[in-house]
Design a protein around this motif. Sequence first.
Motif, PDB file in Angstrom:
ATOM      1  N   ASN A 412       0.815  -1.207   0.000  1.00  0.00           N
ATOM      2  CA  ASN A 412       0.000   0.000   0.000  1.00  0.00           C
ATOM      3  C   ASN A 412       0.855   1.267   0.000  1.00  0.00           C
ATOM      4  O   ASN A 412       0.495   2.269  -0.628  1.00  0.00           O
ATOM      5  N   ARG A 413       1.991   1.227   0.711  1.00  0.00           N
ATOM      6  CA  ARG A 413       2.878   2.391   0.657  1.00  0.00           C
ATOM      7  C   ARG A 413       3.441   2.548  -0.749  1.00  0.00           C
ATOM      8  O   ARG A 413       3.584   3.671  -1.260  1.00  0.00           O
ATOM      9  N   GLY A 414       3.754   1.411  -1.396  1.00  0.00           N
ATOM     10  CA  GLY A 414       4.216   1.484  -2.777  1.00  0.00           C
ATOM     11  C   GLY A 414       3.182   2.099  -3.695  1.00  0.00           C
ATOM     12  O   GLY A 414       3.506   2.923  -4.571  1.00  0.00           O
ATOM     13  N   GLN A 428      10.939   0.204  -4.704  1.00  0.00           N
ATOM     14  CA  GLN A 428      11.614  -0.365  -3.541  1.00  0.00           C
ATOM     15  C   GLN A 428      10.623  -1.056  -2.606  1.00  0.00           C
ATOM     16  O   GLN A 428      10.914  -2.129  -2.054  1.00  0.00           O
ATOM     17  N   ASP A 429       9.457  -0.433  -2.423  1.00  0.00           N
ATOM     18  CA  ASP A 429       8.442  -1.064  -1.565  1.00  0.00           C
ATOM     19  C   ASP A 429       7.938  -2.363  -2.164  1.00  0.00           C
ATOM     20  O   ASP A 429       7.758  -3.369  -1.460  1.00  0.00           O
ATOM     21  N   PHE A 430       7.698  -2.365  -3.467  1.00  0.00           N
ATOM     22  CA  PHE A 430       7.222  -3.602  -4.097  1.00  0.00           C
ATOM     23  C   PHE A 430       8.322  -4.671  -4.074  1.00  0.00           C
ATOM     24  O   PHE A 430       8.023  -5.870  -3.935  1.00  0.00           O
ATOM     25  N   ASP A 431       9.593  -4.242  -4.199  1.00  0.00           N
ATOM     26  CA  ASP A 431      10.701  -5.198  -4.055  1.00  0.00           C
ATOM     27  C   ASP A 431      10.602  -5.914  -2.710  1.00  0.00           C
ATOM     28  O   ASP A 431      10.760  -7.139  -2.623  1.00  0.00           O
ATOM     29  N   LYS A 432      10.379  -5.118  -1.643  1.00  0.00           N
ATOM     30  CA  LYS A 432      10.319  -5.691  -0.300  1.00  0.00           C
ATOM     31  C   LYS A 432       9.129  -6.625  -0.164  1.00  0.00           C
ATOM     32  O   LYS A 432       9.237  -7.718   0.417  1.00  0.00           O
ATOM     33  N   ALA A 433       7.965  -6.199  -0.693  1.00  0.00           N
ATOM     34  CA  ALA A 433       6.770  -7.046  -0.607  1.00  0.00           C
ATOM     35  C   ALA A 433       6.997  -8.372  -1.318  1.00  0.00           C
ATOM     36  O   ALA A 433       6.625  -9.445  -0.811  1.00  0.00           O
ATOM     37  N   ALA A 439       5.036 -15.269  -3.879  1.00  0.00           N
ATOM     38  CA  ALA A 439       3.893 -15.806  -4.630  1.00  0.00           C
ATOM     39  C   ALA A 439       2.712 -14.850  -4.641  1.00  0.00           C
ATOM     40  O   ALA A 439       1.595 -15.252  -4.962  1.00  0.00           O
ATOM     41  N   ASP A 440       2.934 -13.569  -4.298  1.00  0.00           N
ATOM     42  CA  ASP A 440       1.852 -12.586  -4.255  1.00  0.00           C
ATOM     43  C   ASP A 440       1.738 -11.890  -5.609  1.00  0.00           C
ATOM     44  O   ASP A 440       2.551 -11.009  -5.933  1.00  0.00           O
ATOM     45  N   PRO A 441       0.763 -12.260  -6.440  1.00  0.00           N
ATOM     46  CA  PRO A 441       0.676 -11.654  -7.780  1.00  0.00           C
ATOM     47  C   PRO A 441       0.393 -10.161  -7.742  1.00  0.00           C
ATOM     48  O   PRO A 441       0.791  -9.429  -8.651  1.00  0.00           O
ATOM     49  N   SER A 442      -0.278  -9.674  -6.676  1.00  0.00           N
ATOM     50  CA  SER A 442      -0.605  -8.244  -6.612  1.00  0.00           C
ATOM     51  C   SER A 442       0.657  -7.396  -6.577  1.00  0.00           C
ATOM     52  O   SER A 442       0.722  -6.332  -7.215  1.00  0.00           O
ATOM     53  N   ALA A 446       1.807  -4.640  -9.274  1.00  0.00           N
ATOM     54  CA  ALA A 446       2.033  -3.249  -8.885  1.00  0.00           C
ATOM     55  C   ALA A 446       3.422  -2.784  -9.304  1.00  0.00           C
ATOM     56  O   ALA A 446       3.602  -1.647  -9.759  1.00  0.00           O
ATOM     57  N   ARG A 447       4.418  -3.665  -9.151  1.00  0.00           N
ATOM     58  CA  ARG A 447       5.775  -3.272  -9.566  1.00  0.00           C
ATOM     59  C   ARG A 447       5.850  -3.163 -11.084  1.00  0.00           C
ATOM     60  O   ARG A 447       6.547  -2.277 -11.621  1.00  0.00           O
ATOM     61  N   CYS A 448       5.142  -4.035 -11.792  1.00  0.00           N
ATOM     62  CA  CYS A 448       5.074  -3.935 -13.252  1.00  0.00           C
ATOM     63  C   CYS A 448       4.584  -2.555 -13.669  1.00  0.00           C
ATOM     64  O   CYS A 448       5.202  -1.879 -14.510  1.00  0.00           O
TER      65      CYS A 448
END
Length: 553
Positions: A412-414, A428-433, A439-442, A446-448
């Motif tokens: 959500n921060r991403g 960077q946030d999506f990298d961490k998630a 296995a989290d497609p969301s 989001a990073r895409c």
Amino acid sequence: MKSELYVVVCGLSAALAAVASPAPAATSPTSQEWRVCTGETPVASDLVIKSCTAVIQSNRETKAKLAIAHYHRATAYRIEGHTDRAIQDYDRAIELDSKFAGAYNDRGTAYIQKAQPNRAIQNFDQAIRLDPKLASAFNNRGNAYALKGQPERAIQDYDQAIRLEPKYAFALNNRGNAYRNLGELDRAIRDFDQAIRYEPRYVLAFNNRGSAYSSKGELDRAIQDYDQAIRLAPLDAAAFNNRGLVFARKNELSRAIQDYDQAIRLDPKLALAFNNRGNAHSSRGEPERAVQDYDQAIQLDPAYAFAFNNRGNAYRSLGNARRAIKDFDQAIRLAPSYALAFNNRGNTYTSLGELDRAIQDYDQAIRFAPNLAMAYSNRGNAFSNKGELDRAIEDYDHAIRLNPRDVLAYDNRGLAHTRKGDLDRAIQDFDKAIALRPADPSAWNARCFARALAGYLETALADCNEALRLRPQDTNTLDSRGFVYLKLGQADQAIADYDAALRLNPQKAHALYGRGLAKRRKADFSGAEADLMAANAISPRIGEQYRGYSIPP
């Protein structure tokens, strides 16, 4: 994104064992009634009451022997659950013999049963003054302090009871409970070990040690202890309930429900087991069955705040937000500092779009539980939905400081950073998630999208492909990949992905507008105009949004 919370209520009522001190010896208790009254002839408690009553009414006994008769009748009344009548007999025993330490001690135990710890402590104090070596009085006074929520003070008394009687299993068990309540689980387990060593068939100590292992996360060892408690006492509903909780934590929900079923068969009035079975049904995606269990728990215990909170969550899962709010309201009335109920009501107001009311609830949740990471994360969601992105990011920051493994907070921060245009921080946030939950497609999707906006198109495409591998035919990811192809200038591939997204959701304005731009690049001007008009009808600001992507209309 909206965070979901399902509170599983995990409770264990550990009985506080008390040992009655012996009454003063009678001079010549020879009659059958006297032998039954004083326990020389073991019988049921109702016969003890009958025999003691006959002794009392005979008008033949001395004051000392009458005191003993009242004392034993009081104990029988207490066993039968007639606490007030027991106290009356203890009162009379003390009137007849003011130095009767055992009567003070057991009257204190009766006051514990009435949840009156201060009056209980007064009685134990007097018992200890009369008999400073009466270990059971120290043990029982420890129980009273535990009931008052003073485990450190309780431990002092248990220590003294154990000094007087080093093999006092009840006191060791109770001290173990006090250490468990203080979070000192290893010390608690050592006490339960000792209690079991001295009393190998001590069911309650196995039960409590199982709870300590459960709190440590040693779930298999907890199950072993509950298994043993059940072998020793197959009719112990609490042990089945507690083992069910551990199976639920292991996500073995069918086995958990079997244990709750058995607990309920053994004790149909065990509200806790109905509540916990409701939680298991909720976790299995069976909210209707969960509501039935919560209904039963509330019928048995109308002041059960946890059950109201959990039923509220089930109603929200069923889409009945207003009914859910009524349950959260009641949970809060019953427990005004119940942070999770405020948090859950906030989630429900967020789902209704009543964001200011939601934020008020999250504020309250945080006031009562300043370390409740999910409340910060959920308040961040509400601020994000209001467009107050800086305040949202502050809350996500706080949530992540409290729980560095909170995947949703990173996600959500991403998203908030993406909306602000801080794309590198978003990535960077999506990298961490993704590192926390690969296995989290969301997160991959989001990073895409963030990488596509930042111009990292090849890596964006790889992210979208991975998201679709994890969750094929996902509308949002098909839309994101179509956007990547649009920016890459591959109009045919873009249109194919937008077509697939719109088959799944014909009202997705973002995909309609993107497809319109792709059709324009292929000189399909009538098709482009139709798509762009349809997108604007659904979302009048969609063109402005796309201009922010540096893609002209």
